[in-house]
Scaffold this motif. Structure first.
Motif, PDB file in Angstrom:
ATOM      1  N   ASP A  90       0.847  -1.190   0.000  1.00  0.00           N
ATOM      2  CA  ASP A  90       0.000   0.000   0.000  1.00  0.00           C
ATOM      3  C   ASP A  90       0.884   1.242   0.000  1.00  0.00           C
ATOM      4  O   ASP A  90       1.674   1.451   0.933  1.00  0.00           O
ATOM      5  N   GLN A  91       0.753   2.055  -1.031  1.00  0.00           N
ATOM      6  CA  GLN A  91       1.481   3.323  -1.114  1.00  0.00           C
ATOM      7  C   GLN A  91       0.567   4.358  -1.761  1.00  0.00           C
ATOM      8  O   GLN A  91       0.210   4.238  -2.933  1.00  0.00           O
ATOM      9  N   TYR A  92       0.165   5.352  -0.962  1.00  0.00           N
ATOM     10  CA  TYR A  92      -0.753   6.398  -1.423  1.00  0.00           C
ATOM     11  C   TYR A  92      -2.052   5.770  -1.925  1.00  0.00           C
ATOM     12  O   TYR A  92      -2.678   4.988  -1.201  1.00  0.00           O
ATOM     13  N   ASP A  93      -2.436   6.082  -3.175  1.00  0.00           N
ATOM     14  CA  ASP A  93      -3.669   5.520  -3.713  1.00  0.00           C
ATOM     15  C   ASP A  93      -3.446   4.165  -4.376  1.00  0.00           C
ATOM     16  O   ASP A  93      -4.371   3.582  -4.936  1.00  0.00           O
ATOM     17  N   LEU A  94      -2.226   3.663  -4.314  1.00  0.00           N
ATOM     18  CA  LEU A  94      -1.903   2.382  -4.937  1.00  0.00           C
ATOM     19  C   LEU A  94      -2.011   1.247  -3.924  1.00  0.00           C
ATOM     20  O   LEU A  94      -1.557   1.372  -2.787  1.00  0.00           O
ATOM     21  N   LYS A  95      -2.620   0.161  -4.359  1.00  0.00           N
ATOM     22  CA  LYS A  95      -2.582  -1.092  -3.611  1.00  0.00           C
ATOM     23  C   LYS A  95      -2.102  -2.157  -4.582  1.00  0.00           C
ATOM     24  O   LYS A  95      -2.902  -2.848  -5.227  1.00  0.00           O
ATOM     25  N   LEU A  96      -0.800  -2.256  -4.697  1.00  0.00           N
ATOM     26  CA  LEU A  96      -0.207  -3.194  -5.632  1.00  0.00           C
ATOM     27  C   LEU A  96      -0.345  -4.613  -5.100  1.00  0.00           C
ATOM     28  O   LEU A  96      -0.050  -4.879  -3.934  1.00  0.00           O
ATOM     29  N   GLN A  97      -0.792  -5.521  -5.956  1.00  0.00           N
ATOM     30  CA  GLN A  97      -0.910  -6.930  -5.597  1.00  0.00           C
ATOM     31  C   GLN A  97      -0.246  -7.760  -6.686  1.00  0.00           C
ATOM     32  O   GLN A  97      -0.409  -7.482  -7.873  1.00  0.00           O
ATOM     33  N   SER A  98       0.475  -8.799  -6.256  1.00  0.00           N
ATOM     34  CA  SER A  98       1.214  -9.600  -7.213  1.00  0.00           C
ATOM     35  C   SER A  98       1.101 -11.079  -6.890  1.00  0.00           C
ATOM     36  O   SER A  98       1.101 -11.475  -5.713  1.00  0.00           O
ATOM     37  N   TYR A  99       1.038 -11.895  -7.927  1.00  0.00           N
ATOM     38  CA  TYR A  99       1.068 -13.354  -7.813  1.00  0.00           C
ATOM     39  C   TYR A  99       2.177 -13.886  -8.715  1.00  0.00           C
ATOM     40  O   TYR A  99       2.371 -13.395  -9.832  1.00  0.00           O
ATOM     41  N   GLY A 100       2.868 -14.901  -8.225  1.00  0.00           N
ATOM     42  CA  GLY A 100       3.923 -15.500  -9.023  1.00  0.00           C
ATOM     43  C   GLY A 100       5.240 -14.775  -8.834  1.00  0.00           C
ATOM     44  O   GLY A 100       5.552 -14.292  -7.749  1.00  0.00           O
ATOM     45  N   PHE A 101       6.002 -14.666  -9.912  1.00  0.00           N
ATOM     46  CA  PHE A 101       7.357 -14.128  -9.831  1.00  0.00           C
ATOM     47  C   PHE A 101       7.463 -12.831 -10.619  1.00  0.00           C
ATOM     48  O   PHE A 101       6.906 -12.692 -11.711  1.00  0.00           O
ATOM     49  N   THR A 102       8.179 -11.887 -10.040  1.00  0.00           N
ATOM     50  CA  THR A 102       8.425 -10.604 -10.677  1.00  0.00           C
ATOM     51  C   THR A 102       9.905 -10.286 -10.539  1.00  0.00           C
ATOM     52  O   THR A 102      10.603 -10.873  -9.720  1.00  0.00           O
ATOM     53  N   GLY A 103      10.396  -9.338 -11.320  1.00  0.00           N
ATOM     54  CA  GLY A 103      11.793  -8.965 -11.170  1.00  0.00           C
ATOM     55  C   GLY A 103      12.281  -8.090 -12.294  1.00  0.00           C
ATOM     56  O   GLY A 103      11.729  -8.072 -13.404  1.00  0.00           O
ATOM     57  N   ARG A 104      13.334  -7.380 -12.007  1.00  0.00           N
ATOM     58  CA  ARG A 104      13.904  -6.415 -12.956  1.00  0.00           C
ATOM     59  C   ARG A 104      14.426  -7.095 -14.215  1.00  0.00           C
ATOM     60  O   ARG A 104      14.379  -6.512 -15.304  1.00  0.00           O
ATOM     61  N   GLN A 105      14.948  -8.319 -14.084  1.00  0.00           N
ATOM     62  CA  GLN A 105      15.540  -8.995 -15.230  1.00  0.00           C
ATOM     63  C   GLN A 105      14.504  -9.724 -16.083  1.00  0.00           C
ATOM     64  O   GLN A 105      14.849 -10.296 -17.121  1.00  0.00           O
ATOM     65  N   MET A 106      13.239  -9.717 -15.649  1.00  0.00           N
ATOM     66  CA  MET A 106      12.194 -10.414 -16.387  1.00  0.00           C
ATOM     67  C   MET A 106      11.540  -9.484 -17.419  1.00  0.00           C
ATOM     68  O   MET A 106      11.571  -8.263 -17.281  1.00  0.00           O
ATOM     69  N   ALA A 107      10.969 -10.101 -18.444  1.00  0.00           N
ATOM     70  CA  ALA A 107      10.178  -9.321 -19.397  1.00  0.00           C
ATOM     71  C   ALA A 107       8.889  -8.863 -18.716  1.00  0.00           C
ATOM     72  O   ALA A 107       8.372  -9.534 -17.824  1.00  0.00           O
ATOM     73  N   PHE A 108       8.385  -7.705 -19.133  1.00  0.00           N
ATOM     74  CA  PHE A 108       7.162  -7.154 -18.545  1.00  0.00           C
ATOM     75  C   PHE A 108       6.339  -6.492 -19.646  1.00  0.00           C
ATOM     76  O   PHE A 108       6.881  -5.815 -20.526  1.00  0.00           O
ATOM     77  N   THR A 109       5.023  -6.698 -19.583  1.00  0.00           N
ATOM     78  CA  THR A 109       4.127  -5.978 -20.486  1.00  0.00           C
ATOM     79  C   THR A 109       2.793  -5.755 -19.801  1.00  0.00           C
ATOM     80  O   THR A 109       2.343  -6.596 -19.011  1.00  0.00           O
ATOM     81  N   VAL A 110       2.189  -4.617 -20.054  1.00  0.00           N
ATOM     82  CA  VAL A 110       0.855  -4.316 -19.536  1.00  0.00           C
ATOM     83  C   VAL A 110      -0.169  -4.997 -20.428  1.00  0.00           C
ATOM     84  O   VAL A 110      -0.135  -4.863 -21.653  1.00  0.00           O
ATOM     85  N   VAL A 111      -1.082  -5.741 -19.819  1.00  0.00           N
ATOM     86  CA  VAL A 111      -2.087  -6.475 -20.584  1.00  0.00           C
ATOM     87  C   VAL A 111      -3.499  -5.915 -20.404  1.00  0.00           C
ATOM     88  O   VAL A 111      -4.394  -6.228 -21.188  1.00  0.00           O
TER      89      VAL A 111
END
Length: 424
Positions: free
Chosen positions: A336-357
């Motif tokens: 929780d940061q300001y108006d954001l409530k970020l939620q994540s499942y699985g694996f994330t990371g800087r070296q991984m590919a990312f795209t907004v779907v």
């Protein structure tokens, strides 16, 4: 269900979410023997994620943090030893040694001592006005300091540092946040989402000094008055929060023979366990302190997220009762940061590919997916998902992670994975 052969007394060291899950699981499965929970912290075990969020902001009081109220602990029939430190483990005799000189024997031992905040001596350790944020006293002390005004300097822009900075700005406290990385949480979230966080902190008035380190904490009359950055800049401060990471609590295991990982040799710290949490004869570990073997990669991994602690505790409890644990669900975290409530499942990371779907980062309502890259630098499947403000779409893409769905050809084509999935 019958307990594993010879199990009459179970000792759990650490009053964590993982420790509680072990206790509840063995009782749920019918264990009638003695259960002892030894905890270095006083009082009943409590939940930690709200410390840098709801408790720090004053939205919750201490009682709301309790993992279970007293009456539920009573129903579990646990011999609870709060405020009791364990200083040594003797596997040969099946005993743990307490700080007061007493010894407790066990038939099975679960290590659930969690992790402790890192506070380098060079960053004002022991100086008034300088602190970490890991336990309840830390959070209450910081809440009191923020209530008195002044300027907060946060050293470290990870989860704890960024969340504390957001809470402080919500209280009207001036904040400077310093981190040697180029963006907040960039190693965890990648550059795109980290850029969104950077914009939110800037918009909230945080003086964000990314790409900078702190070389010294300045003091006057025994109290912090500022910090010196590695570019020579001086930032005034009445409170300095050190949020540069945490390390597993394993000091008491030295010389015991319990396998301990090192970052240089194993790539991970903590108690090295097999894929079900077993670390040795009659010894198990779960939660932030434990590095479980990943049967897919063959590497030991340590997950420091709240849901993982509960699931590992349940798995250990099931194994102690001679049962197969339920299949593990996906790693999960939220912030929780300001108006954001970020939620994540699985694996994330800087070296991984990312795209907004779904949605867009610019609007702040989005779902994005992450994928590990192959030798050619291309992602093959969806390995993780993160979103904000789009709960229904996030659930759809969570299933895509579980299904190891192919990497979307494009963001627009990926907006509706299948007609069936879009109805979830």
């Amino acid at each position: 269900m019958k307990a594993a052969e010879g199990l009459r007394r179970l000792v759990v060291v650490g009053g964590s979410a993982a420790g509680l899950a072990v206790v509840e699981e063995v009782r749920r499965r019918g264990f009638t023997g003695e259960v002892m929970l030894v905890d270095a912290e006083p009082g009943l075990p409590y939940d930690r994620p709200p410390l840098s969020k709801q408790l720090l902001a004053g939205e919750w009081e201490v009682e709301r943090l309790l993992l279970r109220p007293q009456e539920q602990w009573d129903c579990l029939q646990v011999t609870h030893l709060p405020g009791t430190a364990v200083v040594r483990l003797e596997p040969a005799t099946g005993t743990v040694c307490l700080a007061d000189g007493k010894e407790i024997s066990y038939d099975a031992l679960v290590i659930a001592t969690g992790a402790q905040a890192v506070h380098p001596s060079s960053l004002g350790a022991g100086l008034s006005g300088v602190q970490v944020l890991r336990n309840l006293p830390d959070a209450l002390r910081l809440r009191e300091a923020l209530g008195m005004g002044g300027r907060l300097v946060v050293v470290g822009a990870g989860f704890v540092g960024a969340e504390a900075a957001a809470v402080a700005r919500g209280m009207g406290v001036p904040v400077t946040m310093v981190d040697p990385l180029p963006l907040p949480l960039v190693n965890v979230l990648g550059e795109e989402v980290a850029g969104l966080l950077q914009a939110r902190h800037h918009a909230a008035g945080v003086d964000l000094r990314c790409g900078k380190g702190v070389t010294e904490v300045l003091a006057q009359d025994g109290r912090a008055v500022g910090v010196v950055l590695d570019d020579g800049a001086v930032v005034e401060a009445s409170t300095v929060l050190i949020a540069v990471g945490a390390q597993p609590v394993v000091d008491w295991l030295g010389g015991s023979g319990v396998p301990l990982g090192s970052r240089e040799r194993d790539g991970v710290e903590g108690v090295l366990c097999d894929a079900r949490g077993r670390a040795g004869d009659r010894i198990w570990a779960a939660g932030d302190v434990a590095a479980w073997l990943d049967p897919v990669t063959g590497r030991h991994l340590r997950s420091e997220h709240r849901l993982a602690a509960t699931e590992q505790g349940r798995a250990v409890g099931a194994a102690l009762m001679g049962a197969e644990p339920a299949p593990a669900t996906l790693p999960y975290f939220w912030s929780d940061q300001y108006d954001l409530k970020l939620q994540s499942y699985g694996f994330t990371g800087r070296q991984m590919a990312f795209t907004v779907v779904e949605g867009s980062l610019q609007e702040g309502r989005f779902v994005g997916v992450y994928g590990h890259r192959d030798a050619g630098g291309r992602p093959r499947q969806v390995d993780g998902v993160l979103g904000n403000g789009m709960a229904r779409a996030l659930r759809t893409w969570r299933q895509a992670v579980l299904d190891r769905a192919p990497w979307p050809a494009s963001a627009s084509a990926a907006a509706a994975p299948t007609a069936e999935a879009s109805t979830l």
